[in-house]
Design a protein around this motif. Structure first.
Motif, PDB file in Angstrom:
ATOM      1  N   LEU A  65      28.112   7.181  -9.093  1.00  0.00           N
ATOM      2  CA  LEU A  65      29.450   7.214  -9.675  1.00  0.00           C
ATOM      3  C   LEU A  65      29.740   5.946 -10.470  1.00  0.00           C
ATOM      4  O   LEU A  65      30.409   5.994 -11.516  1.00  0.00           O
ATOM      5  N   LYS A  66      29.243   4.801 -10.000  1.00  0.00           N
ATOM      6  CA  LYS A  66      29.436   3.557 -10.734  1.00  0.00           C
ATOM      7  C   LYS A  66      28.777   3.628 -12.113  1.00  0.00           C
ATOM      8  O   LYS A  66      29.341   3.168 -13.115  1.00  0.00           O
ATOM      9  N   VAL A  67      27.584   4.207 -12.165  1.00  0.00           N
ATOM     10  CA  VAL A  67      26.886   4.342 -13.445  1.00  0.00           C
ATOM     11  C   VAL A  67      27.602   5.338 -14.347  1.00  0.00           C
ATOM     12  O   VAL A  67      27.720   5.138 -15.559  1.00  0.00           O
ATOM     13  N   PHE A  68      28.101   6.418 -13.755  1.00  0.00           N
ATOM     14  CA  PHE A  68      28.734   7.483 -14.532  1.00  0.00           C
ATOM     15  C   PHE A  68      30.075   7.032 -15.125  1.00  0.00           C
ATOM     16  O   PHE A  68      30.371   7.295 -16.289  1.00  0.00           O
ATOM     17  N   PHE A  69      30.889   6.315 -14.333  1.00  0.00           N
ATOM     18  CA  PHE A  69      32.228   5.936 -14.790  1.00  0.00           C
ATOM     19  C   PHE A  69      32.260   4.575 -15.496  1.00  0.00           C
ATOM     20  O   PHE A  69      33.078   4.365 -16.385  1.00  0.00           O
ATOM     21  N   THR A  70      31.392   3.638 -15.094  1.00  0.00           N
ATOM     22  CA  THR A  70      31.340   2.287 -15.679  1.00  0.00           C
ATOM     23  C   THR A  70      32.742   1.707 -15.903  1.00  0.00           C
ATOM     24  O   THR A  70      33.096   1.281 -17.000  1.00  0.00           O
ATOM     25  N   GLU A  71      33.545   1.706 -14.846  1.00  0.00           N
ATOM     26  CA  GLU A  71      34.894   1.149 -14.940  1.00  0.00           C
ATOM     27  C   GLU A  71      34.843  -0.368 -14.816  1.00  0.00           C
ATOM     28  O   GLU A  71      34.104  -0.918 -14.000  1.00  0.00           O
ATOM     29  N   LEU A  72      35.623  -1.047 -15.636  1.00  0.00           N
ATOM     30  CA  LEU A  72      35.660  -2.500 -15.606  1.00  0.00           C
ATOM     31  C   LEU A  72      36.399  -2.981 -14.360  1.00  0.00           C
ATOM     32  O   LEU A  72      37.400  -2.405 -13.948  1.00  0.00           O
ATOM     33  N   ARG A  73      35.912  -4.059 -13.786  1.00  0.00           N
ATOM     34  CA  ARG A  73      36.567  -4.630 -12.615  1.00  0.00           C
ATOM     35  C   ARG A  73      37.843  -5.366 -13.037  1.00  0.00           C
ATOM     36  O   ARG A  73      37.984  -5.771 -14.208  1.00  0.00           O
TER      37      ARG A  73
ATOM     38  N   SER B 281      33.363  -1.057 -11.065  1.00  0.00           N
ATOM     39  CA  SER B 281      34.538  -1.084 -10.204  1.00  0.00           C
ATOM     40  C   SER B 281      34.744   0.212  -9.430  1.00  0.00           C
ATOM     41  O   SER B 281      35.133   0.184  -8.260  1.00  0.00           O
ATOM     42  N   PHE B 282      34.447   1.344 -10.059  1.00  0.00           N
ATOM     43  CA  PHE B 282      34.720   2.647  -9.417  1.00  0.00           C
ATOM     44  C   PHE B 282      33.425   3.314  -8.971  1.00  0.00           C
ATOM     45  O   PHE B 282      32.502   3.484  -9.780  1.00  0.00           O
ATOM     46  N   PRO B 283      33.355   3.725  -7.698  1.00  0.00           N
ATOM     47  CA  PRO B 283      34.291   3.466  -6.580  1.00  0.00           C
ATOM     48  C   PRO B 283      33.865   2.223  -5.814  1.00  0.00           C
ATOM     49  O   PRO B 283      32.864   1.588  -6.159  1.00  0.00           O
ATOM     50  N   SER B 284      34.592   1.919  -4.751  1.00  0.00           N
ATOM     51  CA  SER B 284      34.270   0.748  -3.940  1.00  0.00           C
ATOM     52  C   SER B 284      33.160   1.070  -2.947  1.00  0.00           C
ATOM     53  O   SER B 284      33.326   1.909  -2.064  1.00  0.00           O
ATOM     54  N   GLY B 285      32.036   0.383  -3.082  1.00  0.00           N
ATOM     55  CA  GLY B 285      30.928   0.576  -2.147  1.00  0.00           C
ATOM     56  C   GLY B 285      31.247   0.012  -0.773  1.00  0.00           C
ATOM     57  O   GLY B 285      30.873   0.592   0.246  1.00  0.00           O
ATOM     58  N   HIS B 286      31.938  -1.128  -0.742  1.00  0.00           N
ATOM     59  CA  HIS B 286      32.329  -1.712   0.542  1.00  0.00           C
ATOM     60  C   HIS B 286      33.187  -0.735   1.339  1.00  0.00           C
ATOM     61  O   HIS B 286      32.982  -0.546   2.545  1.00  0.00           O
ATOM     62  N   ALA B 287      34.163  -0.126   0.664  1.00  0.00           N
ATOM     63  CA  ALA B 287      35.060   0.805   1.349  1.00  0.00           C
ATOM     64  C   ALA B 287      34.310   2.044   1.822  1.00  0.00           C
ATOM     65  O   ALA B 287      34.507   2.511   2.949  1.00  0.00           O
ATOM     66  N   ALA B 288      33.438   2.570   0.956  1.00  0.00           N
ATOM     67  CA  ALA B 288      32.702   3.785   1.312  1.00  0.00           C
ATOM     68  C   ALA B 288      31.781   3.544   2.506  1.00  0.00           C
ATOM     69  O   ALA B 288      31.775   4.331   3.465  1.00  0.00           O
ATOM     70  N   LEU B 289      31.026   2.469   2.489  1.00  0.00           N
ATOM     71  CA  LEU B 289      30.052   2.209   3.547  1.00  0.00           C
ATOM     72  C   LEU B 289      30.731   1.825   4.861  1.00  0.00           C
ATOM     73  O   LEU B 289      30.309   2.261   5.938  1.00  0.00           O
ATOM     74  N   SER B 290      31.776   1.008   4.788  1.00  0.00           N
ATOM     75  CA  SER B 290      32.451   0.591   6.017  1.00  0.00           C
ATOM     76  C   SER B 290      33.185   1.764   6.664  1.00  0.00           C
ATOM     77  O   SER B 290      33.188   1.892   7.898  1.00  0.00           O
ATOM     78  N   CYS B 291      33.783   2.637   5.849  1.00  0.00           N
ATOM     79  CA  CYS B 291      34.465   3.808   6.409  1.00  0.00           C
ATOM     80  C   CYS B 291      33.453   4.828   6.931  1.00  0.00           C
ATOM     81  O   CYS B 291      33.707   5.497   7.934  1.00  0.00           O
ATOM     82  N   TYR B 292      32.320   4.943   6.260  1.00  0.00           N
ATOM     83  CA  TYR B 292      31.255   5.802   6.771  1.00  0.00           C
ATOM     84  C   TYR B 292      30.840   5.358   8.168  1.00  0.00           C
ATOM     85  O   TYR B 292      30.740   6.167   9.105  1.00  0.00           O
TER      86      TYR B 292
END
Length: 259
Positions: free
Chosen positions: A115-123, A165-176
């Motif tokens: 998703l980070k590669v697909f969206f390439t949102e700026l931080r 920036s999109f999405p947050s890997g920290h949030a995804a992994l910690s919530c997983y």
């Protein structure tokens, strides 16, 4: 049996390819599309940045070493199943949880990287981390795609990280990890009723994992590393991944116990 063996083995190349993609996407060879750009008057990408409160090394140490250690200790403490099925059952169950936990972790990481590669949102800190050369930029054109970063900061930050920036890997992994550990400990609750230590342990781990997940999610916004929707999306990805992975391993253990 042969069909099941082939199906299980077919996931090994996928895990390998997933791991290689994650490595490539964070390497100096990784490239991004030409849709990367910004508006000169976009104040949302001009936030200050002073580092990560939860460094990636801390995140991986906790999720890949400490949380699995919790699983190992739990398997040693919860001996009700051992008394029924013997020590081999505990060893097999522990390995199965480790296998699914690490596989689920990799898949959640893969989803976020794709998703980070697909969206390439700026931080949020893009502008001050990049310091684009504004002398040859005509802001009246609107969306600026032709720019050069002049900041002499770390190459991993200037060349790749500021576009993820999109999405947050920290949030995804910690919530997983939080969802997986909570469902795992819930599955062990019936093995903890006969001992104060076991009951205390089974009730303590989920809140600790939850606090860690909250710290990871909130710090990503306070550190100006992500926008709130990046973190929210990461939470959703991690929650779905954790629930699906824990559900699969618990169903597999249930089927083994009945067979």
């Amino acid at each position: 049996m042969e069909v099941k063996y082939r199906i299980s083995m077919s996931s090994i190349p996928f895990r390998l390819l997933s791991f290689l993609f994650v490595i490539y996407n964070n390497s100096s060879w990784a490239t991004f599309g030409k849709n990367i750009g910004f508006y000169c008057d976009d104040e949302s990408i001009k936030k200050p940045f002073s580092g990560d409160s939860v460094h990636i090394s801390y995140l991986f140490t906790v999720l890949l070493a400490l949380f699995p250690l919790f699983i190992y200790i739990s398997e040693r403490l919860m001996r009700k199943e051992i008394m029924k099925n013997g020590s081999h059952s505990r060893t097999s169950s522990c390995r199965l949880f480790f296998k699914f936990y690490y596989s689920g972790f990799l898949y959640v990481l893969l989803v976020t990287e794709v998703l980070k590669v697909f969206f390439t949102e700026l931080r949020p800190h893009f502008y001050y981390s990049c310091l684009p050369n504004m002398t040859n930029i005509d802001c009246s054109k609107g969306f600026i795609t032709d720019f050069n970063c002049t900041n002499d900061g770390p190459s991993w930050l200037v060349e790749r990280d500021i576009y993820k920036s999109f999405p947050s890997g920290h949030a995804a992994l910690s919530c997983y990890a939080f969802i997986f550990m909570t469902m795992y400990m819930y599955s062990k609750k019936n093995d903890a009723v006969n001992s104060f230590l076991k009951m205390w342990w089974s009730r303590l781990i989920p809140p600790l994992c939850f606090v860690w997940a909250v710290i990871c999610c909130v710090s990503r916004i306070l550190d100006n590393r992500h926008f709130w929707w990046d973190v929210l999306t990461g939470i959703c990805i991690g929650t779905v991944g954790g629930f699906a992975t824990a559900r699969l391993v618990l169903l597999k253990i249930l089927r083994k116990s009945k067979s």
